[in-house]
Design a protein around this motif. Sequence first.
Motif, PDB file in Angstrom:
ATOM      1  N   SER A  18      89.679 -72.763  94.993  1.00 25.73           N
ATOM      2  CA  SER A  18      89.471 -71.441  95.958  1.00 25.73           C
ATOM      3  C   SER A  18      88.745 -70.262  95.481  1.00 25.73           C
ATOM      4  CB  SER A  18      90.689 -71.717  97.132  1.00 25.73           C
ATOM      5  OG  SER A  18      91.481 -71.120  95.722  1.00 25.73           O
ATOM      6  N   GLN A  21      85.435 -70.696  94.394  1.00 28.93           N
ATOM      7  CA  GLN A  21      84.625 -71.242  95.604  1.00 28.93           C
ATOM      8  C   GLN A  21      83.852 -69.025  95.944  1.00 28.93           C
ATOM      9  OE1 GLN A  21      85.925 -73.064  98.413  1.00 28.93           O
ATOM     10  NE2 GLN A  21      84.875 -73.219  99.960  1.00 28.93           N
ATOM     11  N   ILE A  31      79.990 -72.667  99.691  1.00 24.89           N
ATOM     12  CA  ILE A  31      79.447 -73.981  99.550  1.00 24.89           C
ATOM     13  C   ILE A  31      81.332 -73.898 100.941  1.00 24.89           C
ATOM     14  CG2 ILE A  31      80.745 -75.230  98.365  1.00 24.89           C
ATOM     15  CD1 ILE A  31      79.412 -74.266  95.812  1.00 24.89           C
ATOM     16  N   MET A  36      82.934 -77.594  97.954  1.00 21.12           N
ATOM     17  CA  MET A  36      83.624 -78.080  97.097  1.00 21.12           C
ATOM     18  C   MET A  36      84.274 -78.489  96.771  1.00 21.12           C
ATOM     19  SD  MET A  36      83.743 -74.843  94.932  1.00 21.12           S
ATOM     20  CE  MET A  36      84.761 -75.019  93.647  1.00 21.12           C
ATOM     21  N   TRP A  40      84.927 -79.811  92.808  1.00 18.36           N
ATOM     22  CA  TRP A  40      85.429 -79.925  92.431  1.00 18.36           C
ATOM     23  C   TRP A  40      86.764 -80.827  92.299  1.00 18.36           C
ATOM     24  CZ3 TRP A  40      87.244 -75.194  89.869  1.00 18.36           C
ATOM     25  CH2 TRP A  40      88.425 -74.931  89.228  1.00 18.36           C
TER      26      TRP A  40
END
Length: 107
Positions: A18, A21, A31, A36, A40
């Motif tokens: 997060s 992001q 995104i 994401m 990730w």
Amino acid sequence: MKWNLRLAAANRGIWKASEFQRMLAERGLVISAGKMSGLWSGSPNVVKLDELDVICTVLGCGVDELLIPEPENVAQPCHHDNDQSMAVGQDRPVAPRAGGGRSLPPR
């Protein structure tokens, strides 16, 4: 290729998806949560070149840190006993076509 985003981010003190992001969004790359998650987790379906530019800029790294080659995962070439080439999906050798060179232009 091995996707190495999480380690590259961790090397820069970024531990949460997060947070990364949010940093991408500050640079204009918004995104979705699903994409994401793929980035990730290490198994993205698609990474566009313009997205890769932003990711590298945010991390201050090069593509070589994000994409690690894995040549051992590439299939070895098949060697046939005969010297003639085989067309893909064909069971017979490809033979050159007899002819006089160039075709005639259309009328």
